[in-house]
Write a protein that holds these residues in place. Structure first.
Motif, PDB file in Angstrom:
ATOM      1  N   VAL A 186       0.842  -1.203   0.000  1.00 27.94           N
ATOM      2  CA  VAL A 186       0.000   0.000   0.000  1.00 27.94           C
ATOM      3  C   VAL A 186       0.877   1.254   0.000  1.00 27.94           C
ATOM      4  O   VAL A 186       0.603   2.216  -0.720  1.00 27.94           O
ATOM      5  CB  VAL A 186      -0.939  -0.009   1.224  1.00 27.94           C
ATOM      6  CG1 VAL A 186      -1.744   1.288   1.283  1.00 27.94           C
ATOM      7  CG2 VAL A 186      -1.883  -1.201   1.169  1.00 27.94           C
ATOM      8  N   ALA A 187       1.954   1.220   0.783  1.00 30.89           N
ATOM      9  CA  ALA A 187       2.886   2.352   0.809  1.00 30.89           C
ATOM     10  C   ALA A 187       3.532   2.562  -0.552  1.00 30.89           C
ATOM     11  O   ALA A 187       3.726   3.705  -0.994  1.00 30.89           O
ATOM     12  CB  ALA A 187       3.963   2.117   1.870  1.00 30.89           C
ATOM     13  N   GLY A 188       3.854   1.483  -1.223  1.00 28.87           N
ATOM     14  CA  GLY A 188       4.423   1.602  -2.566  1.00 28.87           C
ATOM     15  C   GLY A 188       3.454   2.250  -3.540  1.00 28.87           C
ATOM     16  O   GLY A 188       3.838   3.117  -4.343  1.00 28.87           O
ATOM     17  N   MET A 189       2.189   1.857  -3.476  1.00 24.96           N
ATOM     18  CA  MET A 189       1.204   2.445  -4.375  1.00 24.96           C
ATOM     19  C   MET A 189       0.945   3.916  -4.035  1.00 24.96           C
ATOM     20  O   MET A 189       0.744   4.734  -4.934  1.00 24.96           O
ATOM     21  CB  MET A 189      -0.107   1.652  -4.299  1.00 24.96           C
ATOM     22  CG  MET A 189       0.011   0.222  -4.805  1.00 24.96           C
ATOM     23  SD  MET A 189       0.801   0.117  -6.448  1.00 24.96           S
ATOM     24  CE  MET A 189      -0.346   1.076  -7.436  1.00 24.96           C
ATOM     25  N   LEU A 190       0.971   4.258  -2.737  1.00 28.47           N
ATOM     26  CA  LEU A 190       0.827   5.672  -2.357  1.00 28.47           C
ATOM     27  C   LEU A 190       1.961   6.508  -2.946  1.00 28.47           C
ATOM     28  O   LEU A 190       1.743   7.611  -3.454  1.00 28.47           O
ATOM     29  CB  LEU A 190       0.824   5.807  -0.834  1.00 28.47           C
ATOM     30  CG  LEU A 190      -0.504   5.613  -0.112  1.00 28.47           C
ATOM     31  CD1 LEU A 190      -0.298   5.684   1.403  1.00 28.47           C
ATOM     32  CD2 LEU A 190      -1.521   6.666  -0.548  1.00 28.47           C
ATOM     33  N   THR A 191       3.174   5.977  -2.879  1.00 31.43           N
ATOM     34  CA  THR A 191       4.315   6.687  -3.456  1.00 31.43           C
ATOM     35  C   THR A 191       4.166   6.832  -4.964  1.00 31.43           C
ATOM     36  O   THR A 191       4.484   7.880  -5.533  1.00 31.43           O
ATOM     37  CB  THR A 191       5.622   5.944  -3.125  1.00 31.43           C
ATOM     38  OG1 THR A 191       5.745   5.802  -1.712  1.00 31.43           O
ATOM     39  CG2 THR A 191       6.840   6.690  -3.666  1.00 31.43           C
ATOM     40  N   ALA A 192       3.675   5.775  -5.608  1.00 30.02           N
ATOM     41  CA  ALA A 192       3.516   5.805  -7.062  1.00 30.02           C
ATOM     42  C   ALA A 192       2.455   6.816  -7.498  1.00 30.02           C
ATOM     43  O   ALA A 192       2.588   7.452  -8.548  1.00 30.02           O
ATOM     44  CB  ALA A 192       3.156   4.406  -7.569  1.00 30.02           C
ATOM     45  N   LEU A 193       1.404   6.981  -6.699  1.00 28.73           N
ATOM     46  CA  LEU A 193       0.284   7.835  -7.089  1.00 28.73           C
ATOM     47  C   LEU A 193       0.426   9.279  -6.622  1.00 28.73           C
ATOM     48  O   LEU A 193      -0.366  10.129  -7.026  1.00 28.73           O
ATOM     49  CB  LEU A 193      -1.024   7.254  -6.536  1.00 28.73           C
ATOM     50  CG  LEU A 193      -1.415   5.864  -7.067  1.00 28.73           C
ATOM     51  CD1 LEU A 193      -2.640   5.334  -6.321  1.00 28.73           C
ATOM     52  CD2 LEU A 193      -1.672   5.909  -8.568  1.00 28.73           C
ATOM     53  N   THR A 194       1.419   9.545  -5.772  1.00 26.17           N
ATOM     54  CA  THR A 194       1.581  10.890  -5.210  1.00 26.17           C
ATOM     55  C   THR A 194       2.658  11.664  -5.971  1.00 26.17           C
ATOM     56  O   THR A 194       3.774  11.158  -6.156  1.00 26.17           O
ATOM     57  CB  THR A 194       1.978  10.813  -3.727  1.00 26.17           C
ATOM     58  OG1 THR A 194       0.999  10.039  -3.017  1.00 26.17           O
ATOM     59  CG2 THR A 194       2.063  12.201  -3.115  1.00 26.17           C
ATOM     60  N   PRO A 195       2.378  12.873  -6.410  1.00 26.79           N
ATOM     61  CA  PRO A 195       3.431  13.688  -7.036  1.00 26.79           C
ATOM     62  C   PRO A 195       4.569  13.924  -6.046  1.00 26.79           C
ATOM     63  O   PRO A 195       4.329  14.070  -4.839  1.00 26.79           O
ATOM     64  CB  PRO A 195       2.708  15.005  -7.366  1.00 26.79           C
ATOM     65  CG  PRO A 195       1.257  14.655  -7.402  1.00 26.79           C
ATOM     66  CD  PRO A 195       1.076  13.557  -6.411  1.00 26.79           C
ATOM     67  N   PRO A 196       5.825  13.944  -6.523  1.00 25.27           N
ATOM     68  CA  PRO A 196       6.968  14.088  -5.605  1.00 25.27           C
ATOM     69  C   PRO A 196       6.865  15.292  -4.675  1.00 25.27           C
ATOM     70  O   PRO A 196       7.230  15.206  -3.501  1.00 25.27           O
ATOM     71  CB  PRO A 196       8.161  14.225  -6.559  1.00 25.27           C
ATOM     72  CG  PRO A 196       7.726  13.538  -7.819  1.00 25.27           C
ATOM     73  CD  PRO A 196       6.252  13.785  -7.926  1.00 25.27           C
ATOM     74  N   GLU A 197       6.324  16.400  -5.173  1.00 19.88           N
ATOM     75  CA  GLU A 197       6.245  17.602  -4.338  1.00 19.88           C
ATOM     76  C   GLU A 197       5.199  17.463  -3.223  1.00 19.88           C
ATOM     77  O   GLU A 197       5.206  18.249  -2.262  1.00 19.88           O
ATOM     78  CB  GLU A 197       5.923  18.826  -5.189  1.00 19.88           C
ATOM     79  CG  GLU A 197       4.595  18.769  -5.928  1.00 19.88           C
ATOM     80  CD  GLU A 197       4.692  18.059  -7.280  1.00 19.88           C
ATOM     81  OE1 GLU A 197       3.717  18.137  -8.043  1.00 19.88           O
ATOM     82  OE2 GLU A 197       5.744  17.452  -7.553  1.00 19.88           O
TER      83      GLU A 197
END
Length: 411
Positions: A368-379
């Motif tokens: 789930v953390a991986g998908m949150l990182t993938a879906l969230t813009p870096p900023e």
């Protein structure tokens, strides 16, 4: 001195070194380097925060899927066979990836290659880990009264690999992705060759029916629900693992893109965290004897929550490294509390099934953390991490507030 006249304890020690400790060392290093190195490799190859998060999820989702069947495969085929085949398979996959990245260092082929590596190495690493754990447990049983010494050495091997593996992967990545993959390939191949000397473990006479396997998982779930103290602690740690997993998944993006550091700096964060965790585990073992489970667990939960909230707002790399190390130290202390509570509360005849369900629940937040990182813009990653840190603090507060009067943590 010939084997015939060599003392029995010396022969046993030599067998442990060649058949258990050396294969475990090579596999543990490959495990640590691939777990932390593959997301770094994805970021270096694609320069995409989204793909880095997706790669982290791809590492963990197949692992969770393989967790249920890895144990049964080891039971049917034996630890040494599965250890050898899984390590050999990982070596072949990594070697193929190294060749492809050497020929196609960027572009679509490179992106597909690194994402495929994340998924396949995750599965194979899970099989080799379960097989290595099974071989270590069998060695402990053969050691009899010396079993605790065997387990102490195995724990030391794992912690040392976690200390050195991430930093080594980051350092090798500076020389190029193929070189890093070649190093992990060599370690995997060495583990596969050494696994041929691993003593065979007991093999189950027949495969368990699927309905019996499902019944075992249902038994574990019912056991957790029947033990409120265990259920609350698992719930709190599961919520906490979402924040921890987010730091792991987003770590390459934060350190490389936000703080402007190298890939080696990412590895140093997790090496420092492993060192802090090992120190915290050692301290907590003695502290629990003197103070009890709840005070130590509550103190570790407070440390993890405060460090997580502060790390989400870290102004520079050095403070980020220190705060993540403190976060993982708190997590390590809570893990000691969980292990102790498990051993006290779970009935022996239900321990295996309950342990499997517990581990599965605790690992679910990582993809789930991986998908949150993938879906969230870096900023926007900082805001998401702050929200997860607040959720972690709330979850741990509720769990330990509920456990404050539970007799299971005060006996």
């Amino acid at each position: 001195m010939s084997a015939a006249v060599m003392p029995r304890h010396a022969r046993h020690g030599a067998g442990l070194m060649g058949g258990i400790y050396l294969p475990r060392t090579a596999d543990a290093l490959a495990f640590a380097m691939s777990t932390y190195g593959i997301p770094l490799l994805v970021l270096a190859t694609t320069n995409s925060a989204a793909l880095t998060g997706a790669a982290f999820a791809l590492e963990w989702i197949p692992r969770l899927a393989a967790f249920g069947c890895a144990g049964s495969v080891v039971d049917r085929r034996g630890a040494s066979v599965v250890f050898h085949l899984a390590s050999l398979g990982r070596a072949l996959v990594l070697a193929a990836g190294a060749v492809l990245l050497y020929l196609h260092p960027s572009g679509t082929v490179a992106s597909v290659t690194v994402m495929a590596l994340a998924a396949t190495t995750g599965v194979l690493t899970e099989f080799s880990y379960i097989a290595a754990e099974t071989a270590g447990a069998a060695a402990g049983r053969r050691a009899g009264a010396r079993a605790h010494r065997v387990q102490a050495v195995l724990l030391g091997i794992d912690q040392t690999a976690t200390l050195t593996g991430p930093a080594l992967a980051g350092l090798l990545l500076l020389t190029g992705p193929p070189q890093m993959l070649a190093a992990i390939t060599a370690l995997s191949l060495l583990a596969a060759l050494l696994a041929l000397r691993t003593p065979p473990s007991p093999v189950a006479p027949a495969r368990l029916p699927k309905k019996q396997t499902n019944a075992s998982l249902a038994t574990g779930w019912r056991t957790i629900r029947s033990l409120p103290a265990l259920g609350w602690l698992v719930t709190g740690l599961t919520v906490s693992n979402l924040a921890t997993g987010l730091f792991q998944a987003a770590g390459p993006v934060i350190v490389v893109q936000h703080f402007g550091q190298s890939a080696t700096a990412v590895g140093l964060v997790w090496s420092a965290a492993a060192g802090a965790t090992l120190l915290a585990v050692t301290i907590c073992r003695f502290a629990i004897d003197r103070l009890g489970l709840w005070p130590v667990g509550a103190a570790c939960a407070s440390l993890a929550s405060l460090a997580c909230l502060a790390a989400a707002q870290a102004p520079d790399y050095r403070s980020y490294l220190v705060l993540v190390a403190l976060l993982m130290a708190g997590e390590g202390g809570m893990t000691v509390v969980l292990r102790t509570l498990r051993s006290r509360l779970i009935p022996p005849e239900k321990f295996g099934s309950t342990l499997s369900v517990t581990i599965l629940i605790l690992l679910l937040p990582f993809p789930v953390a991986g998908m949150l990182t993938a879906l969230t813009p870096p900023e926007a990653l900082g805001h998401v991490i702050t929200a997860c840190a607040a959720l972690q603090a709330l979850g741990l507060f509720c769990a330990f507030a509920r456990l404050r009067t539970d007799p299971a943590l005060h006996t």
